[in-house]
Write a protein that holds these residues in place. Structure first.
Motif, PDB file in Angstrom:
ATOM      1  N   PRO A  87       0.844  -1.197   0.000  1.00 32.36           N
ATOM      2  CA  PRO A  87       0.000   0.000   0.000  1.00 32.36           C
ATOM      3  C   PRO A  87       0.882   1.252   0.000  1.00 32.36           C
ATOM      4  CG  PRO A  87      -0.026  -1.090   2.146  1.00 32.36           C
ATOM      5  CD  PRO A  87       0.733  -1.992   1.221  1.00 32.36           C
ATOM      6  N   CYS A  88       0.383   2.318  -0.636  1.00 32.13           N
ATOM      7  CA  CYS A  88       1.218   3.524  -0.784  1.00 32.13           C
ATOM      8  C   CYS A  88       1.397   4.262   0.541  1.00 32.13           C
ATOM      9  CB  CYS A  88       0.634   4.459  -1.838  1.00 32.13           C
ATOM     10  SG  CYS A  88      -0.837   5.354  -1.289  1.00 32.13           S
ATOM     11  N   GLY A  89       0.403   4.119   1.456  1.00 30.41           N
ATOM     12  CA  GLY A  89       0.484   4.799   2.754  1.00 30.41           C
ATOM     13  C   GLY A  89       0.113   6.267   2.700  1.00 30.41           C
ATOM     14  N   LYS A  90      -0.204   6.779   1.505  1.00 32.11           N
ATOM     15  CA  LYS A  90      -0.450   8.227   1.365  1.00 32.11           C
ATOM     16  C   LYS A  90      -1.857   8.562   0.900  1.00 32.11           C
ATOM     17  CE  LYS A  90       4.342   8.806  -0.017  1.00 32.11           C
ATOM     18  NZ  LYS A  90       5.075   8.547  -1.250  1.00 32.11           N
ATOM     19  N   CYS A  91      -2.527   7.638   0.195  1.00 31.99           N
ATOM     20  CA  CYS A  91      -3.838   7.981  -0.375  1.00 31.99           C
ATOM     21  C   CYS A  91      -4.909   7.978   0.725  1.00 31.99           C
ATOM     22  CB  CYS A  91      -4.200   7.008  -1.504  1.00 31.99           C
ATOM     23  SG  CYS A  91      -4.638   5.360  -0.935  1.00 31.99           S
ATOM     24  N   LEU A  92      -6.105   8.443   0.384  1.00 27.63           N
ATOM     25  CA  LEU A  92      -7.185   8.543   1.365  1.00 27.63           C
ATOM     26  C   LEU A  92      -7.512   7.181   1.970  1.00 27.63           C
ATOM     27  CD1 LEU A  92      -9.279  10.434   2.697  1.00 27.63           C
ATOM     28  CD2 LEU A  92     -10.856   9.823   0.845  1.00 27.63           C
ATOM     29  N   SER A  93      -7.585   6.143   1.108  1.00 31.53           N
ATOM     30  CA  SER A  93      -7.890   4.794   1.610  1.00 31.53           C
ATOM     31  C   SER A  93      -6.850   4.350   2.634  1.00 31.53           C
ATOM     32  CB  SER A  93      -7.921   3.787   0.460  1.00 31.53           C
ATOM     33  OG  SER A  93      -8.941   4.104  -0.442  1.00 31.53           O
ATOM     34  N   CYS A  94      -5.565   4.529   2.305  1.00 30.91           N
ATOM     35  CA  CYS A  94      -4.496   4.123   3.217  1.00 30.91           C
ATOM     36  C   CYS A  94      -4.584   4.893   4.539  1.00 30.91           C
ATOM     37  CB  CYS A  94      -3.128   4.351   2.578  1.00 30.91           C
ATOM     38  SG  CYS A  94      -2.693   3.091   1.367  1.00 30.91           S
ATOM     39  N   LYS A  95      -4.891   6.190   4.438  1.00 32.13           N
ATOM     40  CA  LYS A  95      -4.909   7.027   5.637  1.00 32.13           C
ATOM     41  C   LYS A  95      -6.124   6.764   6.520  1.00 32.13           C
ATOM     42  CE  LYS A  95      -1.857  10.772   4.498  1.00 32.13           C
ATOM     43  NZ  LYS A  95      -1.695  12.122   3.975  1.00 32.13           N
ATOM     44  N   LYS A 101      -7.938  -1.028  -0.303  1.00 28.93           N
ATOM     45  CA  LYS A 101      -8.519  -0.241  -1.404  1.00 28.93           C
ATOM     46  C   LYS A 101      -7.524   0.805  -1.920  1.00 28.93           C
ATOM     47  CE  LYS A 101     -13.447  -0.758  -0.790  1.00 28.93           C
ATOM     48  NZ  LYS A 101     -13.684  -1.531   0.436  1.00 28.93           N
ATOM     49  N   CYS A 102      -6.257   0.681  -1.557  1.00 25.44           N
ATOM     50  CA  CYS A 102      -5.242   1.682  -1.942  1.00 25.44           C
ATOM     51  C   CYS A 102      -5.371   2.041  -3.422  1.00 25.44           C
ATOM     52  CB  CYS A 102      -3.833   1.143  -1.661  1.00 25.44           C
ATOM     53  SG  CYS A 102      -2.528   2.255  -2.229  1.00 25.44           S
ATOM     54  N   SER A 103      -5.375   3.348  -3.702  1.00 24.78           N
ATOM     55  CA  SER A 103      -5.595   3.801  -5.080  1.00 24.78           C
ATOM     56  C   SER A 103      -4.281   3.987  -5.827  1.00 24.78           C
ATOM     57  CB  SER A 103      -6.367   5.115  -5.066  1.00 24.78           C
ATOM     58  OG  SER A 103      -5.615   6.094  -4.373  1.00 24.78           O
TER      59      SER A 103
HETATM   60 ZN   LIG Z   1      -2.682   4.023  -0.742  1.00 29.91          ZN
END
Ligand SMILES: [Zn+2]
Length: 339
Positions: A87-95, A101-103
Motif C-alpha cells: 500500500p502507498c500509505g499516502k492515499c485517502l484509503s491508506c490514511k 482499497k489503496c488507489s
Molecule cells: Zn494508498
C-alpha cells in the motif's frame, strides 16, 4: 553480496546494500529465487516509469533468517514469498485504514526497492508464508495468479460466461486457467501456435489464432452471442482492436498485465459498441488467495519452460528480454541467488 540497482535506463550496477537491524515487526529474508519478468525488462529499458535508483526484481521468494518479537505467522526458516506490491500509505484509503482499497499501489522495483539482492529487511506483513506443497518455482507465479483473481473478482460474471483472453503467454495462460477454475469459459487468442498448444495442454478448449477465421470461430464458440468480457494482456503486442471485436455490445474490456506498455485503443469501436474499459496491473491484495489456489493445484505451472541461471549478468538478461518482448519467449527465466 548481490544488490542489483537500476541507476538509469539500461544500467544495472551491483552495489552492496547497507546492513540494518531488524525491528520488532520486521523480518530479514535471504532471497533464494528471483523471476526475471517482462515488467523488470520494461523498467530496464527505461520506458516503465522507474524512479531511479531502485533495486530491480518484482517477483521473488526467500527464507526468513531473523524475525522480530512482534512478527506473527513467520519465524526463522519459514519459506516466504516477498510481496511484489505494498500500500502507498499516502492515499485517502491508506490514511483511513482501508489499505486493501489503496488507489496508488506501490510496485517492487519501480516504487520501492525490488528483490534482486541477497537480503531483504521488511515488515512481516510484506511477506507471505509458503505452504510446503507450493514449490519455490511455483510460488514465483503467485502474482500472475493474484492478477487473475483480481480480474475475476472485478468482472463478477456468473458461471458459464465466455471470456476472451487476448494473448496467452505466461500471464494470459495462467489467467485462462484461473477463469476456468472459477467455471467461466475462457477463449484464448494468440498468434503463437506454441502458446495455443500450451493453453490446450492446460485444458483450455477454445484457442484461436487472430486470423481471418477468428470472427466466425468466436461466433461458434459463443453460440453467436460474442464474449461476455475480453481481457487484453498488455505484453502480448497483439492488435488491441481484437479485444473490442470479440465482445458483445455493452460488455467490459480489461487491460491486464504487469508491464505498462504504450499502445492505441480503437476508441470508435469502444464508443460505438458501448464497451466499458478497466485495467488491472497487479494482483494487489490477492496474494493469499493466489497461494491458496496454488495449494489446490488450480493452476498448472509445469507447462512453462524454465531456465534457472546460477551464473549471470542481469544486464545481459534484461537487455535480451527487452529486445525480444515482442516475440514473447514463453519461458520463465529465474535467477538463483547464491551467497
Ligand atoms: Zn494508498
Amino acid at each position: 553480496m548481490d544488490n542489483w540497482i537500476l541507476k538509469s535506463a539500461n544500467t544495472l550496477v551491483n552495489e552492496p546494500q547497507q546492513e540494518r537491524a531488524v525491528s520488532a515487526d520486521e523480518v530479514k529474508v535471504k532471497v533464494t529465487y528471483v523471476l526475471a519478468s517482462n515488467f523488470d525488462a520494461v523498467l530496464y529499458s527505461g520506458t516503465g516509469g522507474a524512479h531511479y535508483p531502485k533495486t530491480i526484481g518484482r517477483f521473488a521468494v526467500g527464507r526468513v533468517m531473523e524475525a522480530g518479537a512482534d512478527c506473527y505467522g513467520v519465524e526463522k526458516n519459514t519459506r516466504v514469498l516477498l510481496k511484489p506490491t505494498r500500500p502507498c500509505g499516502k492515499c485517502l484509503s491508506c490514511k483511513t485504514g482501508k489499505e486493501e482499497k489503496c488507489s496508488s499501489v506501490a510496485i517492487a522495483g519501480r516504487d520501492f526497492d525490488g528483490f534482486l539482492r541477497d537480503f531483504v529487511v521488511c515488515k512481516y506483513t510484506d511477506v507471505a508464508p509458503l505452504p510446503d506443497s507450493v514449490t519455490d518455482i511455483e510460488a514465483l507465479c503467485t502474482e500472475a495468479v493474484a492478477l487473475a483473481e483480481r480480474i475475476y473478482s472485478r468482472l463478477a460474471l456468473p458461471a458459464g460466461s465466455r471470456v476472451a483472453v487476448v494473448g496467452c503467454s505466461f500471464a494470459g495462460n495462467i489467467l485462462a486457467q484461473v477463469l476456468q477454475y472459477h467455471k467461466l469459459i475462457p477463449i484464448v487468442i494468440d498468434n503463437s501456435p506454441a502458446a495455443l498448444d500450451k493453453a490446450r495442454a492446460c485444458g483450455i478448449y477454445y484457442s484461436y489464432l487472430p486470423d481471418e477465421d477468428l470472427a466466425e470461430n468466436i461466433r461458434e464458440a459463443t453460440s453467436g452471442q460474442l464474449c461476455d468480457a475480453a481481457i487484453y494482456t498488455t505484453c502480448s503486442r497483439l492488435d488491441p482492436a481484437i479485444t473490442m471485436r470479440v465482445l458483445a455490445e455493452g460488455k467490459c474490456a480489461v487491460l491486464a498485465g504487469f508491464a505498462p506498455i504504450d499502445f492505441n485503443i480503437p476508441a470508435r469501436e469502444l464508443c460505438d459498441r458501448n464497451i466499458s474499459l478497466t485495467s488491472v496491473m497487479s494482483g494487489y491484495d490477492y496474494t493469499d488467495t493466489a497461494i491458496n489456489l496454488l495449494v489446490h493445484d488450480a493452476v498448472n505451472t509445469d507447462v512453462f519452460e524454465k531456465e534457472i541461471l546460477t551464473e549471470y549478468d542481469p544486464n545481459a538478461v534484461y537487455k535480451a528480454m527487452s529486445e525480444t518482448v515482442g516475440t514473447r519467449k514463453n519461458k520463465m527465466i529465474i535467477f538463483k541467488m547464491i551467497l
